[in-house]
Scaffold this active site. Structure first.
Site, PDB file in Angstrom:
ATOM      1  N   LYS A 154      -9.252  10.280   4.121  1.00  0.00           N
ATOM      2  CA  LYS A 154      -8.064  11.066   4.493  1.00  0.00           C
ATOM      3  C   LYS A 154      -6.974  10.942   3.432  1.00  0.00           C
ATOM      4  CE  LYS A 154      -5.074  11.897   8.483  1.00  0.00           C
ATOM      5  NZ  LYS A 154      -5.543  13.264   8.694  1.00  0.00           N
ATOM      6  N   ASP A 160       3.370  16.686   2.570  1.00  0.00           N
ATOM      7  CA  ASP A 160       1.915  16.691   2.498  1.00  0.00           C
ATOM      8  C   ASP A 160       1.465  17.960   3.232  1.00  0.00           C
ATOM      9  OD1 ASP A 160      -0.742  15.811   2.122  1.00  0.00           O
ATOM     10  OD2 ASP A 160      -0.738  14.861   4.089  1.00  0.00           O
ATOM     11  N   LEU A 161       0.221  18.339   3.059  1.00  0.00           N
ATOM     12  CA  LEU A 161      -0.275  19.564   3.690  1.00  0.00           C
ATOM     13  C   LEU A 161      -1.182  19.261   4.882  1.00  0.00           C
ATOM     14  CD1 LEU A 161      -0.597  22.628   3.793  1.00  0.00           C
ATOM     15  CD2 LEU A 161      -2.342  22.439   2.009  1.00  0.00           C
ATOM     16  N   ASP A 162      -2.314  18.648   4.607  1.00  0.00           N
ATOM     17  CA  ASP A 162      -3.283  18.370   5.670  1.00  0.00           C
ATOM     18  C   ASP A 162      -2.732  17.334   6.641  1.00  0.00           C
ATOM     19  OD1 ASP A 162      -5.044  20.129   4.542  1.00  0.00           O
ATOM     20  OD2 ASP A 162      -6.171  18.602   3.456  1.00  0.00           O
ATOM     21  N   LYS A 169      -2.584   9.152  -4.247  1.00  0.00           N
ATOM     22  CA  LYS A 169      -1.835   8.313  -3.325  1.00  0.00           C
ATOM     23  C   LYS A 169      -2.646   7.044  -3.020  1.00  0.00           C
ATOM     24  CE  LYS A 169      -0.353  12.699  -1.276  1.00  0.00           C
ATOM     25  NZ  LYS A 169      -0.433  13.581  -0.100  1.00  0.00           N
ATOM     26  N   THR A 205      -6.587  20.866   8.056  1.00  0.00           N
ATOM     27  CA  THR A 205      -7.855  21.248   7.433  1.00  0.00           C
ATOM     28  C   THR A 205      -8.755  20.029   7.259  1.00  0.00           C
ATOM     29  OG1 THR A 205      -7.031  20.955   5.173  1.00  0.00           O
ATOM     30  CG2 THR A 205      -6.723  23.121   6.181  1.00  0.00           C
ATOM     31  N   GLU A 222       4.505  12.723   5.689  1.00  0.00           N
ATOM     32  CA  GLU A 222       3.100  12.357   5.509  1.00  0.00           C
ATOM     33  C   GLU A 222       2.465  11.927   6.830  1.00  0.00           C
ATOM     34  OE1 GLU A 222       0.390  11.787   3.889  1.00  0.00           O
ATOM     35  OE2 GLU A 222       0.794  12.306   1.800  1.00  0.00           O
ATOM     36  N   ASP A 223       1.147  12.093   6.923  1.00  0.00           N
ATOM     37  CA  ASP A 223       0.409  11.629   8.104  1.00  0.00           C
ATOM     38  C   ASP A 223      -0.586  10.530   7.754  1.00  0.00           C
ATOM     39  OD1 ASP A 223      -2.596  13.499   8.557  1.00  0.00           O
ATOM     40  OD2 ASP A 223      -1.406  13.380   6.736  1.00  0.00           O
ATOM     41  N   SER A 227       0.361  17.724  -2.194  1.00  0.00           N
ATOM     42  CA  SER A 227      -0.954  17.592  -1.563  1.00  0.00           C
ATOM     43  C   SER A 227      -2.024  17.327  -2.611  1.00  0.00           C
ATOM     44  CB  SER A 227      -1.298  18.878  -0.802  1.00  0.00           C
ATOM     45  OG  SER A 227      -2.643  18.867  -0.377  1.00  0.00           O
ATOM     46  N   ALA A 228      -2.986  16.496  -2.252  1.00  0.00           N
ATOM     47  CA  ALA A 228      -4.112  16.226  -3.144  1.00  0.00           C
ATOM     48  C   ALA A 228      -5.076  17.406  -3.195  1.00  0.00           C
ATOM     49  CB  ALA A 228      -4.860  14.973  -2.689  1.00  0.00           C
TER      50      ALA A 228
END
Length: 225
Positions: A49, A13-15, A151, A21, A175-176, A120-121
């Site tokens: 989120k 995942d990115l964020d 997700k 961000t 993932e977070d 990432s979304a």
């Protein structure tokens, strides 16, 4: 149980995993909600989120009882306006905004011959990675517009795994968000959850924050036998 020796790649995942961000997303959504007359709350912010753009907009409208007040075209315009605002906000991102430990971990997996991709979304992921200066660590980025469901649906992690050309059991997804962990597990990959929000989804691996992620930690937890 997957062994460490089985692992050949990672889906990220990115964020909240590579950079944060989320604060820019939240500011942009908060401003739009205020403009639409929807009262903002921390709870609403946390619910968005890891959720895609149109789903996030619909959640905001539903929270304000306005889900039936706008046409599809108007909703697209609202989402586009939010994104334009968000893109302006993220122009300030630099490599200094990479979360603790993640540059070292990316270096470690690259040196170890592991592959990595982005699930990432965010449609802005390519731009963000470029500004962070880490595009070369990834073999590919899933285009979220090619995924019909967000997700916890596993589709985006399935596609991220296909970019690696690996079997699910050979991949660890990071993932977070609880929905993201659910997506990783549903894709057949091993989930590494970051932070308290992921614990409810029971990831196979868990760390308090990104600074705790390393191949040694993963190897110790999974075992090599």
């Amino acid at each position: 149980m997957v062994k460490f020796s089985d692992i050949k790649g990672f889906t990220f995942d990115l964020d909240g995993v590579i950079t944060d961000t989320a604060k820019f997303h939240e500011q942009a959504w908060h401003d739009l909600a205020t403009e639409l007359g929807v009262e903002w709350s921390d709870t609403l912010g946390s619910q968005l989120k890891g959720i895609g753009r149109m789903d996030s907009l619909n959640m905001i409208l539903t929270a304000g009882g306005k889900q039936d007040q706008f046409s599809d075209d108007e909703k697209v315009a609202f989402a586009t306006k939010k994104n334009t605002h968000y893109v302006a906000l993220i122009q300030s991102i630099t490599p200094d905004d990479i979360l603790p430990g993640m540059t070292a971990f990316l270096e470690e997996i690259k040196a170890g011959g592991y592959l990595a991709s982005i699930a990432s979304a965010s449609k802005n992921a390519p731009q963000i990675l470029k500004k962070l200066g880490i595009t070369n660590y990834f073999v590919g980025i899933v285009d979220p517009s090619t995924v019909s469901r967000g997700k916890p649906d596993p589709a985006i992690f399935v596609k991220a795994g296909e970019l690696l050309n690996l079997q699910p059991k050979q991949i660890i997804g990071i993932e977070d968000a609880s929905a993201g962990v659910q997506a990783i597990k549903a894709a057949g990959q091993t989930a590494l959850g970051v932070g308290a929000a992921t614990q409810s989804a029971n990831p196979q691996l868990w760390v308090h924050d990104t600074a705790d992620i390393s191949l040694k930690m993963i190897a110790t937890t999974l075992g090599s036998d």
